[in-house]
Design an enzyme around this catalytic site. Structure first.
Site, short mmCIF file in Angstrom:
data_model
loop_
_atom_site.label_atom_id
_atom_site.label_comp_id
_atom_site.label_asym_id
_atom_site.label_seq_id
_atom_site.Cartn_x
_atom_site.Cartn_y
_atom_site.Cartn_z
N GLY A 1 52.50 -12.74 49.92
CA GLY A 1 52.21 -11.25 49.16
C GLY A 1 53.54 -10.15 49.68
O GLY A 1 53.20 -8.84 49.28
N GLU B 1 53.14 -17.99 53.75
CA GLU B 1 53.39 -18.79 52.34
C GLU B 1 54.05 -17.92 51.35
O GLU B 1 52.90 -17.17 50.52
CB GLU B 1 52.00 -19.50 52.03
CG GLU B 1 50.84 -18.99 52.45
CD GLU B 1 49.44 -19.12 52.01
OE1 GLU B 1 49.37 -20.42 51.95
OE2 GLU B 1 48.58 -18.37 51.61
N CYS B 2 55.12 -17.58 51.31
CA CYS B 2 55.71 -16.53 50.25
C CYS B 2 56.26 -17.33 48.98
O CYS B 2 56.71 -18.52 49.03
CB CYS B 2 56.73 -15.99 50.94
SG CYS B 2 56.19 -14.94 52.40
N GLY B 3 56.01 -16.56 47.95
CA GLY B 3 56.31 -17.23 46.72
C GLY B 3 57.66 -16.32 46.06
O GLY B 3 58.67 -16.52 46.24
N ARG B 4 56.89 -15.14 45.77
CA ARG B 4 57.87 -14.15 44.81
C ARG B 4 59.06 -13.85 45.63
O ARG B 4 60.19 -13.91 45.31
CB ARG B 4 56.85 -12.91 44.83
CG ARG B 4 57.90 -11.87 43.98
CD ARG B 4 56.59 -10.55 43.64
NE ARG B 4 55.38 -10.99 43.38
CZ ARG B 4 55.00 -11.16 42.01
NH1 ARG B 4 55.91 -10.89 41.02
NH2 ARG B 4 53.69 -11.56 41.64
N CYS C 1 55.82 -11.72 16.83
CA CYS C 1 55.13 -10.81 15.95
C CYS C 1 53.86 -10.00 16.67
O CYS C 1 52.83 -9.88 16.07
CB CYS C 1 54.58 -11.40 14.40
SG CYS C 1 56.13 -12.37 14.04
N TYR D 1 57.53 -16.40 39.06
CA TYR D 1 56.64 -15.91 38.00
C TYR D 1 57.14 -15.33 36.62
O TYR D 1 56.81 -14.52 36.07
CB TYR D 1 55.61 -14.70 38.57
CG TYR D 1 55.20 -15.06 39.91
CD1 TYR D 1 54.00 -15.99 39.78
CD2 TYR D 1 55.35 -14.62 41.08
CE1 TYR D 1 53.46 -16.42 41.03
CE2 TYR D 1 54.89 -14.87 42.15
CZ TYR D 1 53.96 -15.79 42.28
OH TYR D 1 53.27 -16.02 43.43
C1 LIG Z 1 49.98 -16.86 45.15
C2 LIG Z 1 49.76 -16.92 46.64
C3 LIG Z 1 50.55 -16.82 47.51
C4 LIG Z 1 51.97 -16.36 47.15
O1 LIG Z 1 52.15 -15.18 46.77
P1 LIG Z 1 53.45 -14.29 46.50
O2 LIG Z 1 52.80 -13.02 46.18
O3 LIG Z 1 54.33 -15.13 45.42
O4 LIG Z 1 54.20 -14.31 47.96
C5 LIG Z 1 50.26 -17.33 48.65
N1 LIG Z 1 48.97 -17.75 49.19
C6 LIG Z 1 48.06 -17.82 48.08
C7 LIG Z 1 46.76 -18.03 48.79
C8 LIG Z 1 48.29 -17.47 46.96
O5 LIG Z 1 47.26 -17.48 45.95
#
Ligand SMILES: *Cc1c(COP(=O)(O)O)cnc(C)c1O
Length: 399
Positions: free
Chosen positions: A229, A270-273, A348, A377
């Site tokens: 997040g 647990e980072c993604g973005r 379109c 994403y």
């Molecule tokens: C999507 C998700 C993440 C990663 O979120 P980011 O906003 O990309 O850091 C981490 N934990 C859980 C449970 C998620 O669903």
């Protein structure tokens, strides 16, 4: 550096360009830097739903502590690159087959999102003569005031996690089930937060909740997963680099927080973005430029079927113009100079708009635009086959 990388790529192509370009060297450096700044009690996992391509996972394999997944398909993607790297498994809708598969693939932790999910996991684990290590995902009763500005999965009614009021009963249940070993809690309640101080306030709240239940049940948790997040600023003020989440400041604050609370458990991020956004670009050639009802439009070879993020977030995505001099036609080149222009894809539907009224010094048919911060994403959330256009090239540059 960044411009040079894209320039070199562009110069190597003659067809209308449509491509995702990922900078793996940058990704590796970034992951290492983020991980090293964290206090020693903390682990950095990568949430692979942001971008689960094998080269990305490979680049992050020894530069993060493991991977967070939310489906058996994602477990398999990780296991395809490494047989033993730690995996933590979340998601509100895990089927029996997924729980069974997760146990078979030796995931490190399973995040439990409901009582029914906990009972099913216990039932499956016992049948397999295994004990599952779990974290209970908490939907907190409330969050600090500041956290209200961000996208939220908790602190209000959502499909995620277990209501805070039900946690005591769930702890008791987890402790009583022979197929379950309770290892701690999981809290991922906000998303795309850009402010370090707000994130520290949210974590302080998480630590307090964990302490309350540890004391009440005389438990020592092994893990507190504080989620991902951490946000990315997609603001489009081209004059200045956008202020991003201040990771150094956050890590310093976190070290102080840990010194005060002295939790006996380790913390998982647990980072993604925040890990992959900055390592990817989406490049699309301008195939036409026109003016209707007094507004300028550029049409791109590509669009939201490749890069749905700006439509999904309803924002104007930042981009940079990469000029191309080649012009094969014996007639004039449509162009816009020193004016606002709207960038649209080839679909379109008027929804296929990636940036509105963005000021450009010059944009011509045959030039290319590179959307920034497209590594997370981007491709992975898009509807690739809508209208059956060819897919973009997907290029992983290294070194
Ligand atoms: C999507 C998700 C993440 C990663 O979120 P980011 O906003 O990309 O850091 C981490 N934990 C859980 C449970 C998620 O669903």
């Amino acid at each position: 550096m960044k411009q040079q990388l894209l320039r070199n790529f562009l110069d190597s192509r003659t067809e209308p360009v449509c491509a995702y370009v990922y900078d793996l060297a940058h990704l590796r450096r970034r992951a290492e830097r983020l991980r090293q700044a964290l206090p020693p009690q903390c682990s950095l996992f990568y949430a692979i739903k942001a971008n689960s391509d094998a080269p990305i996972l490979q680049a992050l394999l020894h530069r993060t502590d493991g991977f967070e997944v939310a489906s058996l398909g994602e477990v398999e993607r990780v296991r395809a690159i490494d047989r033993s790297v730690p995996i933590i498994f979340g998601g509100p809708g895990k089927t029996d087959a997924e729980l069974e598969g997760a146990l078979q693939q030796q995931v490190m932790l399973i995040h439990i999102e409901s009582e029914h999910q906990l009972r099913r996991l216990d039932w499956i684990a016992r049948r397999r003569h295994q004990v599952a290590d779990v974290l209970l995902r908490v939907n907190p009763a409330q969050l600090p005031q500041d956290a209200k500005a961000t996208l939220r999965m908790g602190g209000e009614a959502t499909q995620f996690g277990i209501d805070q009021a039900q946690i005591p009963a769930m702890i008791e249940l987890a402790l009583s089930l022979p197929g379950i070993r309770l290892k701690g809690l999981h809290l991922h309640a906000i998303s795309n937060n850009l402010d370090a101080q707000t994130h520290l306030a949210v974590l302080t709240h998480y630590l307090t909740l964990a302490e309350t239940w540890q004391q009440r049940y005389q438990l020592q948790f092994e893990w507190l997963n504080v989620g991902g997040g951490i946000g990315v600023n997609y603001g489009v003020d081209h004059a200045e680099p956008q202020a991003q989440f201040d990771w150094e400041r956050f890590c310093n604050g976190l070290a102080a927080l840990i010194a005060t609370h002295r939790p006996g458990y380790k913390m998982i991020f647990e980072c993604g973005r925040f890990i992959t956004a900055d390592c990817g670009y989406y490049l699309a050639e301008v195939t036409d430029v026109k003016t209707t009802h007094g507004k300028h439009f550029a049409i791109l070879r590509g669009g939201s079927h490749h890069f749905r993020l700006p439509v999904s977030w309803q924002h104007d995505h930042p981009f940079t113009v990469l000029a191309r001099e080649a012009w094969p036609y014996p007639f004039a080149r449509p162009a816009v100079q020193d004016a606002p222009i709207t960038l649209c894809g080839e679909l379109c539907t008027p929804k296929d708009t990636l940036a509105r009224d963005a000021h450009v010094a010059r944009l011509r048919a045959g030039d290319c635009v590179a959307f920034l911060l497209a590594g997370a994403y981007g491709w992975h959330i898009s509807h690739h086959d809508f209208l059956s256009h060819p897919h973009p090239e997907r290029v992983y540059l290294d070194g």
